[in-house]
Design an enzyme around this catalytic site. Structure first.
Site, PDB file in Angstrom:
ATOM      1  N   LYS A   1       1.070  -0.891  -0.392  1.00 10.61           N
ATOM      2  CA  LYS A   1      -0.433  -0.273   0.148  1.00 10.61           C
ATOM      3  C   LYS A   1       1.116   1.148   0.076  1.00 10.61           C
ATOM      4  O   LYS A   1       0.171   2.103  -0.292  1.00 10.61           O
ATOM      5  CB  LYS A   1      -0.793  -0.442   1.598  1.00 10.61           C
ATOM      6  CG  LYS A   1      -0.629   0.565   2.201  1.00 10.61           C
ATOM      7  CD  LYS A   1      -1.282   0.574   3.477  1.00 10.61           C
ATOM      8  CE  LYS A   1      -0.923   0.962   4.811  1.00 10.61           C
ATOM      9  NZ  LYS A   1      -2.352   0.430   6.327  1.00 10.61           N
ATOM     10  N   ASP A   2       2.592   1.018   0.403  1.00 10.80           N
ATOM     11  CA  ASP A   2       2.957   2.186   0.103  1.00 10.80           C
ATOM     12  C   ASP A   2       3.747   2.278  -1.336  1.00 10.80           C
ATOM     13  O   ASP A   2       4.114   3.483  -1.522  1.00 10.80           O
ATOM     14  CB  ASP A   2       3.897   2.448   1.048  1.00 10.80           C
ATOM     15  CG  ASP A   2       4.100   2.188   2.534  1.00 10.80           C
ATOM     16  OD1 ASP A   2       2.991   2.594   2.978  1.00 10.80           O
ATOM     17  OD2 ASP A   2       4.457   1.818   3.201  1.00 10.80           O
TER      18      ASP A   2
ATOM     19  N   ARG B   1      -9.781   7.834   5.533  1.00 15.83           N
ATOM     20  CA  ARG B   1     -10.482   6.930   5.003  1.00 15.83           C
ATOM     21  C   ARG B   1     -10.912   6.524   6.047  1.00 15.83           C
ATOM     22  O   ARG B   1     -12.043   5.889   6.483  1.00 15.83           O
ATOM     23  CB  ARG B   1      -9.328   5.396   4.134  1.00 15.83           C
ATOM     24  CG  ARG B   1     -10.545   4.487   4.371  1.00 15.83           C
ATOM     25  CD  ARG B   1      -9.356   3.716   3.557  1.00 15.83           C
ATOM     26  NE  ARG B   1      -8.320   3.168   4.467  1.00 15.83           N
ATOM     27  CZ  ARG B   1      -8.433   2.177   5.664  1.00 15.83           C
ATOM     28  NH1 ARG B   1      -9.206   1.512   5.713  1.00 15.83           N
ATOM     29  NH2 ARG B   1      -6.800   2.138   5.734  1.00 15.83           N
ATOM     30  N   ARG B   2      -9.615   6.030   7.265  1.00 15.68           N
ATOM     31  CA  ARG B   2      -9.989   5.901   8.736  1.00 15.68           C
ATOM     32  C   ARG B   2     -11.407   6.497   9.375  1.00 15.68           C
ATOM     33  O   ARG B   2     -12.631   6.642  10.022  1.00 15.68           O
ATOM     34  CB  ARG B   2      -8.911   5.493   9.245  1.00 15.68           C
ATOM     35  CG  ARG B   2      -9.325   4.399   8.667  1.00 15.68           C
ATOM     36  CD  ARG B   2      -7.361   3.862   9.832  1.00 15.68           C
ATOM     37  NE  ARG B   2      -6.756   2.596   9.262  1.00 15.68           N
ATOM     38  CZ  ARG B   2      -5.432   2.400   8.929  1.00 15.68           C
ATOM     39  NH1 ARG B   2      -4.640   3.876   9.836  1.00 15.68           N
ATOM     40  NH2 ARG B   2      -4.907   1.279   8.719  1.00 15.68           N
TER      41      ARG B   2
ATOM     42  N   ARG C   1       0.640  10.920  14.432  1.00 16.58           N
ATOM     43  CA  ARG C   1       1.772  10.187  13.853  1.00 16.58           C
ATOM     44  C   ARG C   1       2.373   9.308  13.931  1.00 16.58           C
ATOM     45  O   ARG C   1       2.429   9.041  15.568  1.00 16.58           O
ATOM     46  CB  ARG C   1       1.788  11.368  12.454  1.00 16.58           C
ATOM     47  CG  ARG C   1       0.881  11.651  12.010  1.00 16.58           C
ATOM     48  CD  ARG C   1       1.685  12.319  10.380  1.00 16.58           C
ATOM     49  NE  ARG C   1      -0.034  13.112   9.656  1.00 16.58           N
ATOM     50  CZ  ARG C   1      -0.375  14.437   9.898  1.00 16.58           C
ATOM     51  NH1 ARG C   1       0.263  14.836  10.914  1.00 16.58           N
ATOM     52  NH2 ARG C   1      -0.936  14.556   8.545  1.00 16.58           N
TER      53      ARG C   1
ATOM     54  N   ARG D   1       2.940   5.028  18.120  1.00 13.56           N
ATOM     55  CA  ARG D   1       0.997   5.432  18.514  1.00 13.56           C
ATOM     56  C   ARG D   1       0.558   4.228  19.908  1.00 13.56           C
ATOM     57  O   ARG D   1       0.277   5.112  20.558  1.00 13.56           O
ATOM     58  CB  ARG D   1       0.483   5.164  17.055  1.00 13.56           C
ATOM     59  CG  ARG D   1       0.560   5.703  16.069  1.00 13.56           C
ATOM     60  CD  ARG D   1      -0.248   5.664  14.987  1.00 13.56           C
ATOM     61  NE  ARG D   1       0.404   5.661  13.400  1.00 13.56           N
ATOM     62  CZ  ARG D   1      -0.054   6.132  12.302  1.00 13.56           C
ATOM     63  NH1 ARG D   1      -1.702   6.075  12.475  1.00 13.56           N
ATOM     64  NH2 ARG D   1       0.345   6.437  11.428  1.00 13.56           N
TER      65      ARG D   1
ATOM     66  N   CYS E   1      -1.889   9.449   0.150  1.00 12.34           N
ATOM     67  CA  CYS E   1      -1.739   9.142   1.043  1.00 12.34           C
ATOM     68  C   CYS E   1      -3.299  10.239   1.678  1.00 12.34           C
ATOM     69  O   CYS E   1      -3.662   9.606   3.187  1.00 12.34           O
ATOM     70  CB  CYS E   1      -0.708   9.310   2.544  1.00 12.34           C
ATOM     71  SG  CYS E   1       0.729   8.357   1.789  1.00 12.34           S
TER      72      CYS E   1
END
Length: 302
Positions: A85-86, A133-134, A151, A157, A244
Site C-alpha cells: 500500500k506504500d 479513510r478511517r 502519527r 502510536r 495517502c
C-alpha cells in the site's frame, strides 16, 4: 547469474524489518544454500516527512521508496521488501514487483485504552487516526466521537494512546500482527464497517527486471491469488488517484470462479459505496466497473 549471497533492502522501522525477516525466512527455507542478508536503508520519508507533507509535487509514497529503489538499480541490494500500500502505481524503469507473497490480515482494528469496542466508547471519546479513510468510517459509525490526528510508527502510536489524550486509535491488523502485538487489538473492523486501504496487508518484493535469478527465487514464494486481488484493488486505487490523502478503500475476494470487489470513496464529506461481482478473467475491468458505479452515485448527488 546464480548468487551465493542475496541482500534484502528495507526501511529501518520495526515493521519494515519484521516484514523483511519474514520474507527472508520463507526464502531461506526453500534455498538453504544461499545467504540472505538484510540491509536497512534510511529513506527521505523516515528522515523528514513533515517538510514534504503538503508538497503537491512530490508523491508521499515515493518518499519511502526512492532511496531503496536507487540501491536496487545500483546493485548494492538484490531485492527490496515494501508494504504494497506504500508503493506508487508505477515502478521506476528497470524495476518490477517480482513477487507478492502470502497476505496478512487486511482489516483495520481498534486499540482502546479501556478495552472498549468502538460502539462501546462513551460519547465524546477521542479516537486517533490520520487517515481520511478511517476518519470517515469512524464518523459514519460514531458521529459523536472526536477524531484527532496521530502519527508515527506502531510503537509510537501505542505509546501516545497510553500517555496522551486518546481513548482509542485505529491501526492496520497486519502491522500489529507482524510485529507480534496482536494481543493489543481490542476489535477487528469488518469491511462493511471500515473498508481497508487497497492492498492493505500485502507485500511487494521489488527487484531488477533483468535479474532473472532473483526473479526465479521470488517466484517460489509468490501467491497467485493474492497477486490477482491486489492487482484489482490497486487498479481501483489508481482510478481514484489513491494516495495517502485520498479517502477511499476497497477489498477484493475470490469466490470460486468469481471475484467480488467492494469499494468506497468519499467526495465532499459524503461516503459512496458499491460492490461488483464478475468472472476472475475480467480482472481490472471489475475495478473500472465499480469506479463507474461510484462515479454515477456522485453525479446523481450533484
Amino acid at each position: 547469474m546464480k548468487k551465493n549471497k542475496v541482500v534484502i533492502g528495507t526501511r529501518g522501522s520495526l515493521l519494515a524489518v519484521a516484514q523483511s525477516k519474514h520474507v527472508r525466512s520463507m526464502l531461506q527455507e526453500i534455498y538453504p544454500e544461499i545467504e540472505f542478508e538484510i540491509k536497512e536503508i534510511v529513506t527521505t520519508g523516515d528522515v523528514d516527512l513533515r517538510t514534504n507533507w503538503n508538497n503537491s509535487d512530490t508523491s508521499l509514497k515515493s518518499l519511502f521508496t526512492k532511496e531503496i529503489e536507487k540501491e536496487l538499480l545500483d546493485g548494492t541490494i538484490h531485492l527490496a521488501v515494501h508494504s504494497m500500500k506504500d508503493m506508487p502505481a508505477e515502478s521506476p524503469a528497470g524495476l518490477i514487483c517480482g513477487s507478492i507473497p502470502e497476505r496478512e490480515d487486511y482489516r483495520d482494528v481498534v486499540v482502546s485504552k479501556s478495552n472498549l469496542k468502538l460502539s462501546e466508547l462513551p460519547e465524546g471519546s477521542v479516537v486517533g487516526t490520520s487517515s481520511l479513510r478511517r476518519t470517515m468510517a469512524v464518523k459514519e459509525m460514531r458521529p459523536d466521537l472526536v477524531i484527532e490526528p496521530i502519527r508515527g510508527n506502531i510503537h509510537t502510536r501505542l505509546r501516545k494512546l497510553k500517555e496522551e489524550n486518546f481513548d482509542a486509535i485505529v491501526l492496520a491488523a497486519a502491522g500489529l500482527k507482524r510485529v507480534g502485538l496482536e494481543n493489543e487489538i481490542t476489535q477487528y473492523l469488518e469491511t462493511h464497517e471500515m473498508m481497508p486501504a487497497p492492498a492493505q496487508g500485502a507485500l511487494c518484493i521489488q527487484c531488477k527486471e533483468d535479474d532473472l535469478f532473483i526473479r526465479e527465487i521470488l517466484s517460489s514464494i509468490t501467491e497467485k491469488e493474492v497477486e490477482e486481488v491486489v492487482e484489482i484493488e490497486r487498479e481501483f486505487s489508481r482510478i481514484f488517484d489513491g494516495g495517502c490523502h485520498t479517502p477511499m478503500g476497497c477489498s477484493a475476494e475470490i469466490i470460486g470462479d468469481e471475484i467480488c470487489l467492494k469499494g468506497m470513496y468519499c467526495h465532499e464529506e459524503v461516503v459512496y459505496k458499491g460492490e461488483v461481482t464478475g468472472k476472475r478473467e475480467e480482472g481490472k475491468s471489475l475495478a473500472q466497473k465499480l469506479a463507474g458505479i461510484i462515479r454515477g452515485q456522485i453525479d446523481e448527488q450533484r
